[in-house]
Structures are given as C-alpha cells and as structure tokens.
Design a protein around this motif. Structure first.
Motif, PDB file in Angstrom:
ATOM      1  N   SER A   1      -7.202   3.840  -5.510  1.00 36.59           N
ATOM      2  CA  SER A   1      -7.937   4.839  -4.730  1.00 36.59           C
ATOM      3  C   SER A   1      -8.192   6.348  -4.410  1.00 36.59           C
ATOM      4  O   SER A   1      -7.066   7.064  -3.862  1.00 36.59           O
ATOM      5  CB  SER A   1      -8.540   4.484  -3.855  1.00 36.59           C
ATOM      6  OG  SER A   1      -8.540   3.046  -3.909  1.00 36.59           O
TER       7      SER A   1
ATOM      8  N   ASN B   1     -12.830   5.540  -7.621  1.00 36.25           N
ATOM      9  CA  ASN B   1     -11.089   4.513  -7.321  1.00 36.25           C
ATOM     10  C   ASN B   1     -11.374   3.615  -8.794  1.00 36.25           C
ATOM     11  O   ASN B   1     -12.126   2.880  -9.311  1.00 36.25           O
ATOM     12  CB  ASN B   1     -11.438   3.528  -6.494  1.00 36.25           C
ATOM     13  CG  ASN B   1     -12.377   2.340  -6.505  1.00 36.25           C
ATOM     14  OD1 ASN B   1     -13.143   1.737  -7.155  1.00 36.25           O
ATOM     15  ND2 ASN B   1     -13.144   2.258  -5.043  1.00 36.25           N
TER      16      ASN B   1
ATOM     17  N   THR C   1      -9.463   0.275 -10.945  1.00 34.60           N
ATOM     18  CA  THR C   1      -7.969  -1.051 -10.547  1.00 34.60           C
ATOM     19  C   THR C   1      -7.826  -1.424 -11.729  1.00 34.60           C
ATOM     20  O   THR C   1      -8.658  -1.264 -13.118  1.00 34.60           O
ATOM     21  CB  THR C   1      -9.257  -2.447 -10.154  1.00 34.60           C
ATOM     22  OG1 THR C   1      -9.450  -2.017  -8.941  1.00 34.60           O
ATOM     23  CG2 THR C   1      -7.907  -3.654 -10.500  1.00 34.60           C
TER      24      THR C   1
ATOM     25  N   LYS D   1      -4.962  -1.147  -7.650  1.00 36.35           N
ATOM     26  CA  LYS D   1      -6.292  -0.521  -7.435  1.00 36.35           C
ATOM     27  C   LYS D   1      -5.685   0.721  -7.116  1.00 36.35           C
ATOM     28  O   LYS D   1      -4.352   1.304  -5.967  1.00 36.35           O
ATOM     29  CB  LYS D   1      -6.805  -0.908  -5.990  1.00 36.35           C
ATOM     30  CG  LYS D   1      -7.735  -0.782  -5.814  1.00 36.35           C
ATOM     31  CD  LYS D   1      -8.746  -1.212  -4.440  1.00 36.35           C
ATOM     32  CE  LYS D   1      -9.829  -0.598  -4.079  1.00 36.35           C
ATOM     33  NZ  LYS D   1     -10.803  -1.209  -3.405  1.00 36.35           N
TER      34      LYS D   1
ATOM     35  N   ILE E   1      -4.066   6.801  -2.791  1.00 39.43           N
ATOM     36  CA  ILE E   1      -3.914   5.493  -2.162  1.00 39.43           C
ATOM     37  C   ILE E   1      -3.824   4.545  -3.816  1.00 39.43           C
ATOM     38  O   ILE E   1      -4.476   4.345  -4.219  1.00 39.43           O
ATOM     39  CB  ILE E   1      -4.595   5.225  -0.965  1.00 39.43           C
ATOM     40  CG1 ILE E   1      -4.851   5.591  -0.454  1.00 39.43           C
ATOM     41  CG2 ILE E   1      -4.225   3.682  -0.454  1.00 39.43           C
ATOM     42  CD1 ILE E   1      -3.861   5.757   0.558  1.00 39.43           C
TER      43      ILE E   1
ATOM     44  N   ASN F   1      -0.984  -5.245  -5.826  1.00 42.00           N
ATOM     45  CA  ASN F   1      -0.989  -6.428  -5.697  1.00 42.00           C
ATOM     46  C   ASN F   1      -0.546  -7.668  -6.606  1.00 42.00           C
ATOM     47  O   ASN F   1      -1.755  -7.531  -7.939  1.00 42.00           O
ATOM     48  CB  ASN F   1      -2.779  -7.527  -5.166  1.00 42.00           C
ATOM     49  CG  ASN F   1      -3.078  -8.859  -5.011  1.00 42.00           C
ATOM     50  OD1 ASN F   1      -1.558  -9.546  -4.580  1.00 42.00           O
ATOM     51  ND2 ASN F   1      -3.844  -9.374  -4.365  1.00 42.00           N
TER      52      ASN F   1
ATOM     53  N   HIS G   1      -3.573   7.046   7.298  1.00 39.90           N
ATOM     54  CA  HIS G   1      -3.537   5.751   6.348  1.00 39.90           C
ATOM     55  C   HIS G   1      -2.122   5.239   7.526  1.00 39.90           C
ATOM     56  O   HIS G   1      -1.114   5.549   6.311  1.00 39.90           O
ATOM     57  CB  HIS G   1      -3.007   5.968   5.055  1.00 39.90           C
ATOM     58  CG  HIS G   1      -4.797   6.276   4.540  1.00 39.90           C
ATOM     59  ND1 HIS G   1      -5.332   5.532   4.613  1.00 39.90           N
ATOM     60  CD2 HIS G   1      -4.476   7.840   4.083  1.00 39.90           C
ATOM     61  CE1 HIS G   1      -6.626   6.604   3.931  1.00 39.90           C
ATOM     62  NE2 HIS G   1      -6.159   7.854   4.373  1.00 39.90           N
TER      63      HIS G   1
ATOM     64  N   ALA H   1       0.132   2.374   5.554  1.00 41.32           N
ATOM     65  CA  ALA H   1       0.703   2.376   4.724  1.00 41.32           C
ATOM     66  C   ALA H   1       1.962   1.629   4.456  1.00 41.32           C
ATOM     67  O   ALA H   1       2.892   2.066   5.524  1.00 41.32           O
ATOM     68  CB  ALA H   1       0.719   3.785   4.375  1.00 41.32           C
ATOM     69  N   ASP H   2       2.569   1.377   3.424  1.00 45.65           N
ATOM     70  CA  ASP H   2       4.167   0.529   3.146  1.00 45.65           C
ATOM     71  C   ASP H   2       5.264   1.773   2.700  1.00 45.65           C
ATOM     72  O   ASP H   2       5.878   2.180   3.333  1.00 45.65           O
ATOM     73  CB  ASP H   2       3.957  -0.760   2.782  1.00 45.65           C
ATOM     74  CG  ASP H   2       3.367  -1.998   2.611  1.00 45.65           C
ATOM     75  OD1 ASP H   2       3.487  -2.356   4.147  1.00 45.65           O
ATOM     76  OD2 ASP H   2       2.599  -1.902   2.206  1.00 45.65           O
TER      77      ASP H   2
ATOM     78  N   GLU I   1      -3.100   0.277  -4.267  1.00 47.05           N
ATOM     79  CA  GLU I   1      -2.510  -1.279  -3.860  1.00 47.05           C
ATOM     80  C   GLU I   1      -2.014  -1.953  -5.263  1.00 47.05           C
ATOM     81  O   GLU I   1      -3.112  -2.336  -5.593  1.00 47.05           O
ATOM     82  CB  GLU I   1      -3.508  -1.322  -3.661  1.00 47.05           C
ATOM     83  CG  GLU I   1      -4.118  -0.511  -1.657  1.00 47.05           C
ATOM     84  CD  GLU I   1      -5.375  -0.892  -0.954  1.00 47.05           C
ATOM     85  OE1 GLU I   1      -5.406  -1.603   0.166  1.00 47.05           O
ATOM     86  OE2 GLU I   1      -6.525  -0.266  -1.416  1.00 47.05           O
TER      87      GLU I   1
ATOM     88  N   LYS J   1       1.228  -1.284  -0.331  1.00 48.81           N
ATOM     89  CA  LYS J   1       0.078  -0.065   0.053  1.00 48.81           C
ATOM     90  C   LYS J   1       0.788   0.651   0.075  1.00 48.81           C
ATOM     91  O   LYS J   1       1.375   1.654   1.102  1.00 48.81           O
ATOM     92  CB  LYS J   1      -0.923   0.291   1.197  1.00 48.81           C
ATOM     93  CG  LYS J   1      -1.733   1.549   1.436  1.00 48.81           C
ATOM     94  CD  LYS J   1      -2.447   0.632   2.920  1.00 48.81           C
ATOM     95  CE  LYS J   1      -3.697   2.413   2.225  1.00 48.81           C
ATOM     96  NZ  LYS J   1      -5.006   2.362   3.905  1.00 48.81           N
TER      97      LYS J   1
END
Length: 167
Positions: A150, A161, A163, A148, A139, A143, A23, A26-27, A141, A2
């Motif tokens: 947003s 958002n 994807t 994704k 944001i 994977n 948030h 978050a990474d 994400e 994230k």
C-alpha cells in the motif's frame, strides 16, 4: 508482519517520526537512503538504515538482507545497481542473496514490478516525487505467501494498493 518502507526524504524533517507515530503497529521500519540525516539522528532512530548516494556517514550500510519468517528481503538504495537503466542487476543481487523481494529507492517514483521472479518495490520519495504521482511511502504486509503493498502520501492517506503472490 507489517513493514513501513520510506526513501528519499532529502532532509525533510518530522515526516519520518510522523510515519512511526501513525503506523505504530508496524513490526519493522526501513529507510532506503537519501535521508541526508546523520546515522544517529532521532529522525532515523526506529529505522533500519541504508545508505543512499546523498548519505555520507560511514555507519550506513550499502545493502542489507532482512530475514522475515519464510521470506528474505534485499534492501538497497539502488544507485549501485543502476536501477534507472532497469532492475535486472537489482534482481540478480537479490537472487544471489536468496531474496524473493528487493526494496530500493533512488528513482523517486513508486513502483512494483517482478523481474526474474524477484518482486522489486520502490516506495517512491516522501519528499520529491519525480513523476505525476504524489510523494509516497509504502506499507508492506506479509502473510504466508501473500504480499500486500500500500502506498501512502505525505498526508498519510492511501493512494494505491496491490496484492501479490510470493513465489
């Protein structure tokens, strides 16, 4: 993974630290320029910092490549790549740096588009939108090969958002 992506807060205080607080899972936190804060400001402490055309400290980087798992991201403010005239130069710079995603600011307009197989994302401006849309940050994400994106407003409410598939 994230990532929080912010740009163009133009001296607006507390919003950057609020975003980190909200948030906190978050990474990575990324600021794409025009904070108008000193590089060592507490507001920017958690962020990877990119220099915008309104940032004057020499400590900021003009651009950076962020390597995450199987995807590289190209980070820049955008003014050096004339993003207001199109994102082709930005996409080329990303490709030259082996990046599939380019993150940029400068335009103050949230945007997702694919240019020459590079996903180009502008989180908008958290302080001064230049469109009919609200002020925003993003944001991301990641994977596997899915991304994704947003967008959130100043009140940290989801605005939109989408994807995408990373190729």
């Amino acid at each position: 993974m994230k990532l929080v992506v912010v740009s163009d807060n133009h001296s607006l205080k507390h919003i950057l630290t609020d975003i980190v607080s909200i948030h906190d899972d978050a990474d990575v936190y990324i600021h794409l320029g025009d904070s108008e804060f000193d590089y060592r400001s507490a507001e920017l402490r958690e962020y990877i910092k990119i220099r915008g055309n309104c940032d004057y400290s020499k400590d900021f980087h003009e651009e950076s490549v962020l390597q995450l798992e199987d995807v590289n991201l190209f980070l820049t403010h955008g003014h050096l790549y004339h993003v207001g005239q199109g994102r082709e130069m930005l996409a080329k710079a990303a490709q030259d740096n082996h990046c599939k995603i380019a993150l940029y600011g400068h335009l103050h307009v949230k945007r997702i588009e694919t240019v020459d197989n590079v996903i180009c994302i502008n989180p908008g401006s958290i302080a001064q939108s230049r469109s009919d849309d609200a002020e925003t940050y993003a944001i991301l994400e990641l994977n596997d090969n899915e991304l994704k994106v947003s967008f959130y407003n100043q009140q940290h409410q989801l605005v939109e958002n989408e994807t995408l598939v990373i190729q």
